[in-house]
Design a protein around this motif. Structure first.
Motif, short mmCIF file in Angstrom:
data_model
loop_
_atom_site.label_atom_id
_atom_site.label_comp_id
_atom_site.label_asym_id
_atom_site.label_seq_id
_atom_site.Cartn_x
_atom_site.Cartn_y
_atom_site.Cartn_z
N ILE A 141 0.85 -1.13 0.02
CA ILE A 141 -0.13 0.11 0.01
C ILE A 141 1.11 1.14 -0.03
O ILE A 141 0.67 2.30 -0.68
CB ILE A 141 -0.86 -0.02 1.12
N VAL A 142 1.77 1.33 0.72
CA VAL A 142 2.86 2.53 0.87
C VAL A 142 3.23 2.60 -0.41
O VAL A 142 3.39 3.84 -1.12
CB VAL A 142 4.05 2.27 1.82
N GLY A 143 3.84 1.66 -1.29
CA GLY A 143 4.24 1.66 -2.60
C GLY A 143 3.21 2.32 -3.64
O GLY A 143 3.61 3.04 -4.60
N ALA A 144 1.72 1.67 -3.55
CA ALA A 144 0.66 2.21 -4.55
C ALA A 144 0.76 3.58 -4.36
O ALA A 144 0.24 4.14 -5.27
CB ALA A 144 -0.33 1.27 -4.13
N ILE A 145 0.33 4.04 -3.08
CA ILE A 145 0.22 5.63 -2.88
C ILE A 145 1.48 6.35 -3.07
O ILE A 145 1.00 7.29 -3.85
CB ILE A 145 -0.15 5.67 -1.29
N ALA A 146 2.53 5.87 -2.86
CA ALA A 146 3.86 6.68 -3.48
C ALA A 146 3.76 6.94 -5.11
O ALA A 146 4.24 7.75 -5.26
CB ALA A 146 4.98 5.90 -2.92
#
Length: 547
Positions: free
Chosen positions: A75-80
């Motif tokens: 999720i952190v990667g997807a939002i970034a």
């Protein structure tokens, strides 16, 4: 601009320091698992920890089970990278938890004993329903395991700065073997303690990272979002794709622009919201507490931890966008999955990165252990004991079959995890959610709330949902036809959507309905009445079911 340039100059920390922290963490958690494993003698100990945990302990463990590598790394990667569209995963996973609690959690706990199939077969014919439920459990667990293996491979590759594909595959295999050992040694008791430790460390680590993000950007959420837009404006990757920097704050950066992408967005949302209510490894956690009161208490703790975590992923995702930048994230081993550890490196240096990575590894470890136990329990309890041995298998035999299943499914997950290393783990988990919502959820809801439902309807629903979801995934861009596909060299992606839920979930509900109304009733009305009483009141939970 300055933030992105500073980030670009940094590496991935000290590999020897990283691996040292990693090994220390493995030693500590393995000690906990071995101590807990000494009391694992019976099937009830291996599957549910002897239902000996308090509501608070189980609430921590549920959060540890639910907050997987997809929640932290993916999720952190997807939002970034995708901004607004990436945050859909956080919203979907959290809302899904609420749906599971409202519709199925307590009734399932009151009716079942070890596995989801206990509930599905309660008022139906045992053998065909248990076999179908076992297939659903195995495939949901397998797809979830693939995501965790891919996440673990990405994480260790970032820590050791490994870019070679073959070396990354070896990393996935080694991590997989370690996780198999954890389950074989500790069973559900050992797994639950690791999940409790992991939940505390993960939420604590994310709180610290959230505070440090605001300190680094020297402002609040508005300043953070502006910094993310500025970093995206200077990104060669964003420019190459033809996006505007401000698109990170608007819908459509990943899902939108074409009718197919709009449908994919809807399909993903449906799968995420309905999937949790059909996830066997999450539902199985409710069997580890002694009473319904403790089950409700564990739910309260889980909601607080899970809700807080998903709110903070928004800060971490945009923090990674601002402080690390999409170019460096995509250039690191593991791609999008590297955003969280790289953000930790920017916030606190190599030692902090190693500590956060160890917590992330605990996240993978705890979830894989829970999944492996769920899959092994389904094979041993539902197929071997109830079908093959007609209920005459000893508990020692069931535990032995469970452990063999752990090894087999672990090896398969390692192989498929290697193929899926380039995929975002949040997306891979969404496929498991789609399968769970298709194969399991319709049958669970029909069993609990529709008196006319029968064995034919259950079998039709489970096989139609499972079969259609698997077929559509195989024919989707997730498997072939794209650079990040599992088999990028081939192209047989004739189904345009990455998520199959928009078709497979309604199909499963329809198959269950038609199968029930077009076939003869089971004539097991006394069991239907008993199930209704148990599900609503919890009376008679420990009593065996007489068919």
């Amino acid at each position: 601009m300055y933030l992105a340039e500073a980030a670009a100059e940094a590496g991935t920390g000290n590999p020897w320091l990283n691996i040292g922290v990693f090994l220390a963490f493995i030693v500590v958690t393995m000690t906990v698992v071995m101590r807990a494993g000494r009391t694992t003698k019976e099937a009830a100990d291996f599957y549910t920890g002897g239902a000996s945990f308090t509501g608070t302990q189980n609430g921590l463990a549920i959060a540890g089970d639910y907050l997987s590598a997809a929640s932290f790394l993916g999720i952190v990667g997807a939002i970034a990278l995708s901004g607004y569209d990436g945050f859909l995963y956080s919203i979907g996973f959290f809302v899904a938890w609420l749906v599971a609690l409202l519709l199925v959690a307590e009734p399932l706990r009151n009716v079942g004993r070890f596995t989801m199939a206990d509930v599905l077969s309660f008022r139906l014919r045992q053998k065909p329903v248990r076999v179908a439920a076992a297939f659903g459990t195995l495939f949901v667990s397998l797809f979830y395991l693939i995501a965790q293996m891919a996440g673990a491979g990405s994480l260790v590759s970032v820590l050791l700065d490994i870019h070679d594909t073959f070396a990354q595959a070896i990393v996935v295999a080694v991590v997989g073997v370690i996780m198999i050992i954890y389950v074989l040694v500790g069973g559900m008791k050992g797994t639950t303690y690791v999940q409790m430790i992991k939940a505390v460390l993960l939420v604590g680590g994310v709180i610290i990272m959230t505070i440090l993000v605001f300190v680094m950007v020297k402002g609040g959420i508005g300043t953070l979002l502006n910094s993310a837009v500025q970093t995206h404006a200077s990104s060669a990757t964003i420019a190459k794709e033809g996006y505007q920097a401000s698109d990170i704050l608007n819908p459509g950066l990943k899902y939108g622009g074409t009718f197919a992408k709009d449908l994919d967005f809807i399909s993903l949302g449906i799968s995420l919201v309905l999937g949790t209510a059909g996830l066997p490894h999450v539902l199985m956690r409710f069997y580890t507490v002694p009473t319904a009161t403790e089950a409700r208490k564990s739910v309260t703790w889980a909601i607080v931890l899970i809700g807080s975590f998903y709110l903070m992923t928004l800060v971490l995702g945009f923090g990674a966008a601002a402080l690390v930048g999409p170019d460096r994230i995509l250039g690191a081993p593991g791609g999008a999955n590297a955003a969280a550890p790289l953000l930790a490196l920017e916030l606190g240096g190599p030692i902090f990165m190693a500590a956060i990575a160890a917590v992330a590894f605990a996240t993978v470890l705890a979830v894989v252990a829970g999944l492996a136990i769920t899959a092994s329990a389904s094979v041993a309890h539902d197929v071997y004991a109830a079908v093959i041995r007609n209920g005459e298998a000893t508990e020692e035999e069931q535990v032995k079959v469970s452990r063999i299943t752990v090894v087999v499914i672990g090896v398969v997950a390692i192989i498929l995890g290697i193929l899926a290393m380039k995929q975002n783990v949040a997306f891979l988990v969404s496929l498991a959610f789609a399968i769970a919502a298709s194969a399991n959820l319709p049958t669970i809801l029909y069993s609990l709330y529709w008196k006319r439902f029968n064995t034919v309807g259950a079998v039709c629903s489970m096989y139609a949902g499972l079969g259609s979801a698997l077929l559509l995934i195989i024919l989707s861009p997730a498997v072939s036809g794209a650079k990040t596909s599992m088999i990028p060299s081939l192209d047989f992606a004739i189904f345009p959507l990455s998520s199959p839920g928009i078709i497979s979930i309604p199909l499963a509900f329809l198959a269950g309905y038609l199968g029930s109304v077009l076939s003869k009733p089971d004539n097991l009305d006394h069991l239907q009445a008993e199930m209704e009483v148990r599900s609503l009141t919890g009376v008679g939970v420990e009593a065996p079911v007489q068919h």
